[in-house]
Design an enzyme around this catalytic site. Structure first.
Site, PDB file in Angstrom:
ATOM      1  N   TYR A 212     -66.337  65.671 -34.520  1.00  0.00           N
ATOM      2  CA  TYR A 212     -66.520  64.073 -34.460  1.00  0.00           C
ATOM      3  C   TYR A 212     -66.540  63.579 -36.065  1.00  0.00           C
ATOM      4  CZ  TYR A 212     -67.352  64.819 -29.724  1.00  0.00           C
ATOM      5  OH  TYR A 212     -67.280  65.144 -28.469  1.00  0.00           O
TER       6      TYR A 212
ATOM      7  N   CYS B 240     -82.804  94.412 -14.099  1.00  0.00           N
ATOM      8  CA  CYS B 240     -83.301  95.122 -12.939  1.00  0.00           C
ATOM      9  C   CYS B 240     -82.075  95.960 -12.743  1.00  0.00           C
ATOM     10  CB  CYS B 240     -83.551  94.377 -11.963  1.00  0.00           C
ATOM     11  SG  CYS B 240     -83.579  94.967 -10.257  1.00  0.00           S
TER      12      CYS B 240
ATOM     13  N   CYS C 141     -87.921  93.736  -6.631  1.00  0.00           N
ATOM     14  CA  CYS C 141     -87.448  94.723  -5.597  1.00  0.00           C
ATOM     15  C   CYS C 141     -88.043  96.110  -6.023  1.00  0.00           C
ATOM     16  CB  CYS C 141     -86.046  94.954  -5.448  1.00  0.00           C
ATOM     17  SG  CYS C 141     -85.261  95.713  -6.960  1.00  0.00           S
TER      18      CYS C 141
ATOM     19  N   GLU D 234     -74.239  54.450 -35.672  1.00  0.00           N
ATOM     20  CA  GLU D 234     -73.519  55.549 -35.021  1.00  0.00           C
ATOM     21  C   GLU D 234     -74.477  56.838 -34.563  1.00  0.00           C
ATOM     22  OE1 GLU D 234     -71.026  57.390 -38.126  1.00  0.00           O
ATOM     23  OE2 GLU D 234     -70.400  55.114 -38.735  1.00  0.00           O
TER      24      GLU D 234
ATOM     25  N   ASP E  93     -76.042  66.320 -34.027  1.00  0.00           N
ATOM     26  CA  ASP E  93     -76.918  67.654 -34.496  1.00  0.00           C
ATOM     27  C   ASP E  93     -76.144  68.625 -34.648  1.00  0.00           C
ATOM     28  OD1 ASP E  93     -78.987  68.998 -35.281  1.00  0.00           O
ATOM     29  OD2 ASP E  93     -80.054  68.958 -33.391  1.00  0.00           O
TER      30      ASP E  93
ATOM     31  N   LYS F 237     -76.323  60.287 -34.558  1.00  0.00           N
ATOM     32  CA  LYS F 237     -76.279  61.301 -35.584  1.00  0.00           C
ATOM     33  C   LYS F 237     -76.548  62.532 -34.762  1.00  0.00           C
ATOM     34  CE  LYS F 237     -79.059  62.794 -39.400  1.00  0.00           C
ATOM     35  NZ  LYS F 237     -78.914  64.331 -39.205  1.00  0.00           N
TER      36      LYS F 237
ATOM     37  N   LYS G  81     -84.378  58.833 -37.199  1.00  0.00           N
ATOM     38  CA  LYS G  81     -84.341  60.026 -36.197  1.00  0.00           C
ATOM     39  C   LYS G  81     -85.318  59.686 -35.016  1.00  0.00           C
ATOM     40  CE  LYS G  81     -83.061  63.677 -39.078  1.00  0.00           C
ATOM     41  NZ  LYS G  81     -83.995  64.608 -39.559  1.00  0.00           N
TER      42      LYS G  81
ATOM     43  N   CYS H 245     -88.694  96.151 -11.506  1.00  0.00           N
ATOM     44  CA  CYS H 245     -88.253  94.841 -10.906  1.00  0.00           C
ATOM     45  C   CYS H 245     -89.563  94.170 -10.347  1.00  0.00           C
ATOM     46  CB  CYS H 245     -86.996  94.881 -10.379  1.00  0.00           C
ATOM     47  SG  CYS H 245     -86.357  92.987  -9.560  1.00  0.00           S
TER      48      CYS H 245
ATOM     49  N   CYS I 256     -81.407  94.562  -4.815  1.00  0.00           N
ATOM     50  CA  CYS I 256     -82.352  93.484  -5.093  1.00  0.00           C
ATOM     51  C   CYS I 256     -82.211  92.230  -4.634  1.00  0.00           C
ATOM     52  CB  CYS I 256     -82.400  93.515  -6.795  1.00  0.00           C
ATOM     53  SG  CYS I 256     -83.408  92.177  -7.328  1.00  0.00           S
TER      54      CYS I 256
HETATM   55  S1  IVH Z   1     -72.828  59.803 -42.676  1.00  0.00           S
HETATM   56  C1  IVH Z   1     -73.737  60.252 -47.734  1.00  0.00           C
HETATM   57  N1  IVH Z   1     -72.670  59.868 -40.372  1.00  0.00           N
HETATM   58  O1  IVH Z   1     -76.470  63.940 -41.030  1.00  0.00           O
HETATM   59  C2  IVH Z   1     -74.061  60.866 -46.445  1.00  0.00           C
HETATM   60  N2  IVH Z   1     -73.710  61.724 -41.290  1.00  0.00           N
HETATM   61  O2  IVH Z   1     -78.486  63.933 -43.656  1.00  0.00           O
HETATM   62  C3  IVH Z   1     -72.896  60.459 -45.128  1.00  0.00           C
HETATM   63  N3  IVH Z   1     -74.510  63.226 -39.841  1.00  0.00           N
HETATM   64  O3  IVH Z   1     -75.101  66.465 -43.274  1.00  0.00           O
HETATM   65  C4  IVH Z   1     -73.263  60.887 -44.075  1.00  0.00           C
HETATM   66  N4  IVH Z   1     -74.054  62.397 -37.955  1.00  0.00           N
HETATM   67  O4  IVH Z   1     -73.807  65.985 -41.264  1.00  0.00           O
HETATM   68  C5  IVH Z   1     -73.302  60.554 -41.261  1.00  0.00           C
HETATM   69  N5  IVH Z   1     -72.766  59.539 -37.978  1.00  0.00           N
HETATM   70  C6  IVH Z   1     -73.021  60.263 -39.155  1.00  0.00           C
HETATM   71  C7  IVH Z   1     -73.808  61.552 -38.824  1.00  0.00           C
HETATM   72  C8  IVH Z   1     -74.068  62.095 -40.085  1.00  0.00           C
HETATM   73  C9  IVH Z   1     -74.715  63.502 -38.493  1.00  0.00           C
HETATM   74  C10 IVH Z   1     -75.186  64.413 -40.581  1.00  0.00           C
HETATM   75  C11 IVH Z   1     -74.228  64.758 -41.485  1.00  0.00           C
HETATM   76  C12 IVH Z   1     -75.113  64.735 -42.817  1.00  0.00           C
HETATM   77  C13 IVH Z   1     -76.458  64.584 -42.509  1.00  0.00           C
HETATM   78  C14 IVH Z   1     -77.018  63.693 -43.463  1.00  0.00           C
END
Ligand code: IVH
Length: 694
Positions: A243, A446, A431, A131, A135, A133, A334, A428, A452
């Site tokens: 999500y 400005c 201008c 999946e 942010d 990850k 990561k 500025c 300007c």
């Molecule tokens: S599963 C037991 N799936 O990553 C933990 N976490 O370091 C199960 N995060 O704070 C987490 N995308 O907020 C999972 N597709 C994803 C994720 C995800 C982002 C974040 C989550 C958590 C951190 C874990």
């Protein structure tokens, strides 16, 4: 839809001036409808109309209030959205702790993760669910009998903050579960991430920048800042999205046996899941998907900082269990953060379309994650101070994915003796107008406004817009051509275009007819109103409503131009900051020159504007005695806003006397002439009736 609107929706805009009673009745009707739907949404959790329909009602009310600001009702929901602001969040213990994930950073570590998994599952085929990850911020959502009852932050994993009101403002998140494919569980706890999609983030920052408000460094900060607001109105105004990535509890249990199946199952109820999602048969395939997504990252709608790799089979997950606070069955993979060292060769100031001055560091070009970076924005002078960055410094430049590179850190140990400190310029760079930075603001601007050239296109667009000078036909295509011919140095040149007829006719695709239409539209725009003209000038903080209030208060352009801050502040709608902006505008000689040229070109209006529309038009009022609840200036400003004159003596022409404590001879005279007298409280009640409060 018709039923919802209850037949009240007629176009308001047709009749420019409606009677107060009609306007107020329409406002009240809209307020009651909105309150009803709000209650259904926030309290009963049973939305009674579509969000878009709610928005229509809301906008209708807002439009009406903008047109008749003096009659805005004190309980209007345009002042708030749904729930009340909190003073602090309640905390709650997670029934199922919200754990974190271990990390891997390269192929070797990924393969080691897979070995650890597969050693514990001898002779089993292991599939991996891969999946995005996200942010953002992890949250947990509780649904009881299909109704969203609670939203909680991750907090420290054990205890989180209850942010239900804010969570309910997230548009793509189902507040009530229903599905024609699967049955709704009596209890469902969904885990996932709240994010601000990139497009929404950019729009929010652009809007904030234009308003001179703080911008966010990245979508994560913007999402976090929005979600932890005590006032749910703020969260509601931010483009957040949720999500889902897992189910913590489900009763009765569903029959799903895989991680990927769980996510798919959630989509039955309308939950959004990541826009990329894979099931891999082995860990090599996981590595390939990771590389693929790292490439595609700039095209994704949301910010991600890696991938999450999970064992797909839920039974296998259970067998693997947890090691301290991390699951053995999942890891985060990561993306490498990319940073490089380089030297700041210079710091320039750029002037944006709205006049904002942004410092830009010119760098010794350096490759960061495959891209050569030679410029990086430092956002504002505050950021320069925070980083303490000087010309000559060595800095780390950081780029994560498609995010714009930024200076992460200055290395003071490499600072040369001749490093140069950077200050906000006084003028500025484009201008030479003075640079202003009102107290409490992060952004410098400005003050050149109309003059300007960096701000020219925006100023022209605004100037010709419908609610300003209303020059239909002077669209972007014309403006671009005219700028190209250097015929529009500032907005006043619009009124000299007729002197360049031949040049206009020489433009591609501009025939006799379109040139004539344009010149006619320009000529017609010369007759305007004072309010439209004030608005057209594009003075910061002066929108359409404020412009109207200023016109009402000052009656003539000259009076406005000469007004000091104190006088400006007496205008309803104008606070200290806007008053300063207005003063700054008229202090700049360049602006005055442009204004003079505009007036000399023949822009005019009927003076003074529409006094007959004011409820106390032409009436003479007298203030006497010591006013305790307001100052004399405030009372005078309110009366003037409503069209009354304030006179120093009582005569037979006096309409009403407002008497404070220790009123003397004027009161006696009023009694003799049989002129109505009211005390302060009655006066304030009357003003409130007209929508004016202190
Ligand atoms: S599963 C037991 N799936 O990553 C933990 N976490 O370091 C199960 N995060 O704070 C987490 N995308 O907020 C999972 N597709 C994803 C994720 C995800 C982002 C974040 C989550 C958590 C951190 C874990």
């Amino acid at each position: 839809m018709k039923e919802i609107l209850g037949g009240i929706i007629r176009p308001f805009y047709g009749d420019i001036f409606m009677e107060k009673s009609k306007v107020v009745a329409q406002m009240r009707q809209l307020i009651q409808l909105l309150a009803k739907h709000n209650h259904a949404y926030y309290v009963m959790d049973e939305p009674s109309i579509e969000d878009s329909e709610y928005d229509q009602l809301f906008h209708q009310l807002k439009a009406l209030e903008q047109q008749y600001p003096e009659w805005v009702q004190s309980d209007s929901p345009t002042n708030k959205v749904g729930g009340k602001a909190l003073t602090k969040f309640e905390t709650i213990t997670h029934t199922v702790p919200m754990l974190s994930l271990g990390n891997v950073f390269n192929q070797e570590e990924l393969f080691a993760f897979a070995r650890r998994v597969e050693e514990r599952l001898p002779n089993k085929k292991v599939q991996y669910d891969v999946e995005l990850k996200f942010d953002g911020l992890a949250i947990s959502l509780w649904y009881e009998n299909g109704v969203l009852v609670r939203g909680v932050t991750r907090g420290d994993g054990e205890t989180g903050e209850v942010i239900t009101q804010n969570v309910k403002t997230i548009r793509n998140l189902p507040k009530v579960l229903s599905s024609d494919k699967v049955s709704v569980p009596s209890l469902l706890e969904v885990r996932g991430e709240v994010l601000m999609p990139k497009a929404g983030f950019e729009k929010l920052n652009a809007e904030n920048e234009a308003k001179g408000e703080k911008t966010f460094a990245n979508p994560r900060n913007a999402a976090a800042g929005s979600l932890r607001q005590l006032d749910p109105n703020i969260a509601a105004s931010r483009p957040l999205a949720f999500y889902a990535y897992g189910i913590a509890q489900c009763e009765p249990a569903n029959e799903i046996t895989t991680m990927s199946g769980s996510l798919q199952w959630l989509t039955n109820f309308g939950f959004a899941i990541g826009e990329r999602h894979f099931i891999c048969d082995n860990i090599q395939e996981v590595q390939e998907k990771y590389e693929q997504i790292n490439q595609e990252r700039p095209n994704l709608s949301v910010e991600i900082d890696g991938m999450v790799i999970k064992v797909d089979d839920l039974k296998q997950q259970q067998q693997l269990g947890f090691l301290s606070r991390e699951p053995r069955w999942a890891t985060a993979y990561k993306f490498p953060a990319v940073a490089a060292l380089t030297i700041v060769e210079n710091i320039d100031w750029q002037v944006g379309r709205t006049g904002t001055l942004t410092p830009v560091a010119r760098l010794n070009p350096v490759a960061v994650g495959g891209v050569t970076v030679s410029n990086v924005t430092l956002h504002n002078i505050g950021e320069i101070h925070r980083l303490d960055v000087r010309i000559g410094d060595t800095v780390s430049v950081y780029r994560s994915g498609d995010v714009i590179p930024k200076v992460e850190k200055v290395w003071p140990e490499f600072r040369p003796d001749d490093a140069i400190e950077v200050h906000l310029p006084e003028q500025c760079p484009v201008c030479s107008s003075p640079v202003v930075m009102p107290e409490g603001e992060a952004l410098a601007r400005c003050s050149g406004g109309l003059y300007c050239s960096a701000q020219r296109i925006e100023a022209i667009r605004h100037f010709v817009s419908r609610k300003a000078m209303d020059i239909e036909g002077l669209g972007d295509r014309w403006v671009e051509s005219l700028l190209h011919l250097n015929l529009l140095k500032d907005v006043s040149d619009i009124y000299h275009l007729h002197e360049h007829r031949d040049e206009l006719l020489g433009l591609e695709k501009m025939g006799e007819k379109s040139v004539q239409n344009l010149l006619d539209a320009i000529e017609n725009s010369k007759k305007t109103t004072l309010a439209s003209f004030i608005y057209a000038l594009g003075i910061r903080g002066v929108g359409e409503t404020t412009a109207r209030m200023l016109a009402n208060t000052f009656q003539t352009f000259e009076a406005l131009r000469l007004a000091d801050i104190e006088a400006l502040k007496k205008t309803p709608d104008v606070g200290e900051i806007t008053a300063e902006w207005i003063e700054d505008f008229f202090k700049a000689t360049h602006n005055l020159e442009v204004v003079e040229r505009l007036l000399a070109a023949g822009i005019h209006w009927d003076a003074p504007i529409a006094p007959t529309r004011q409820p106390l038009n032409g009436e003479s009022w007298v203030l006497t005695g010591t006013l305790e609840q307001m100052t004399r200036d405030q009372a005078t400003a309110m009366l003037q806003t409503l069209g009354a004159r304030v006179s120093g003596s009582v005569s037979s022409k006096t309409k009403c006397v407002v008497a404070g404590a220790k009123a003397g001879s004027k009161l006696e005279k009023a009694a003799k002439l049989d002129i109505p007298v009211m005390d302060e409280t009655a006066f304030l009640a009357l003003m409130a009736d007209y929508g004016l409060t202190l």
